[in-house]
Structure formats: C-alpha cells, structure tokens
Write an enzyme that holds these catalytic residues in place. Structure first.
Site, short mmCIF file in Angstrom:
data_model
loop_
_atom_site.label_atom_id
_atom_site.label_comp_id
_atom_site.label_asym_id
_atom_site.label_seq_id
_atom_site.Cartn_x
_atom_site.Cartn_y
_atom_site.Cartn_z
N CYS A 106 44.33 -10.49 -8.38
CA CYS A 106 42.97 -10.24 -8.85
C CYS A 106 42.92 -10.11 -10.38
O CYS A 106 43.49 -9.18 -10.95
CB CYS A 106 42.45 -8.97 -8.19
SG CYS A 106 40.91 -8.35 -8.86
N CYS A 156 41.37 -6.75 -11.45
CA CYS A 156 42.34 -5.66 -11.27
C CYS A 156 43.33 -5.63 -12.44
O CYS A 156 43.69 -4.55 -12.92
CB CYS A 156 43.10 -5.82 -9.96
SG CYS A 156 42.07 -5.82 -8.49
#
Length: 126
Positions: A52, A55
C-alpha cells in the site's frame, strides 16, 4: 575481497532491517490490547499492507510520533492476513488508523497522510 564486501553488506542490511522493525510498532495481540485498554493507555491500531503506497507514506509519520510519545502503544495489523482483527474493528480498507484511550475509540481515519492531522488525531488520546 568480494565475499568480504558481500558479508559486510549482509550484516548492514540485517542491522537496518532490525532497526526498522523495532520502530514499526508491535504486531496486534488481543490480550496485550485488552491489557493496554484496562491500563487506560493511549493506543494506536495501525491497519497496514506492505503493498500500500498510502501505508508507506503513513509509516514514517507514525514512527516519528512513536518516538515523541513513548507512552503511546502502537499495534500493527496486517490487512492481508489479520481478517479476524479487521472484522473486530470494522475495517474495510488498509491505511486505517484507529486511536483509543483505554477502551474508548477517540478517532479514526483512512488514507490520511497529513502529519498535522495524524498528530491531532493521536493527541485526542492524551
């Protein structure tokens, strides 16, 4: 000489990896989470995924806040493997940050990457 250089690089990589892991919070553990709640601690549950990009943007922000606030307990939840934890917290997306003070959820966000907003959210637990 090449073998010696290779060994030095492997050792350096291992040390770097271990220091990164140490700063990344701890894996979510239900018993430890309940204990932190019972102790009325400030808690961040960080739902993350290795693939991600959001993230990856959040990680250094969370790491910096961890350094600044040693009383903050950070639990990392792997979005891809911890489906039971996602269900428990009613999370549908990676890059979700959930803040608790004891057993009370005080803030939640998904995909937030603004350091000031993340700091303000975490400050609600103190």
């Amino acid at each position: 000489m090449l073998l010696k250089t290779y060994k030095v690089l492997l050792i350096a990589a291992a040390l770097l990896a271990s220091s990164l892991v140490a700063e990344a919070g701890q894996p979510f553990d239900a018993n430890a989470f309940r204990s932190a709640q019972a102790a009325n601690k400030a808690i961040l549950v960080d739902i993350t995924a290795s693939w991600c990009p959001t993230c990856r943007q959040q990680r250094p922000i969370v790491q910096e806040i961890e350094k600044e606030k040693p009383d903050l307990v950070v639990y990392e939840v792997d979005f891809d493997t911890a489906k039971d934890v996602l269900k428990r917290f009613r999370v549908q997306y990676q890059s979700t940050l959930i803040i608790f003070r004891g057993d009370k959820e005080v803030a939640r966000s998904t995909a937030e990457t603004d350091p000031a907003l993340i700091r303000a959210m975490i400050a609600k637990a103190f």
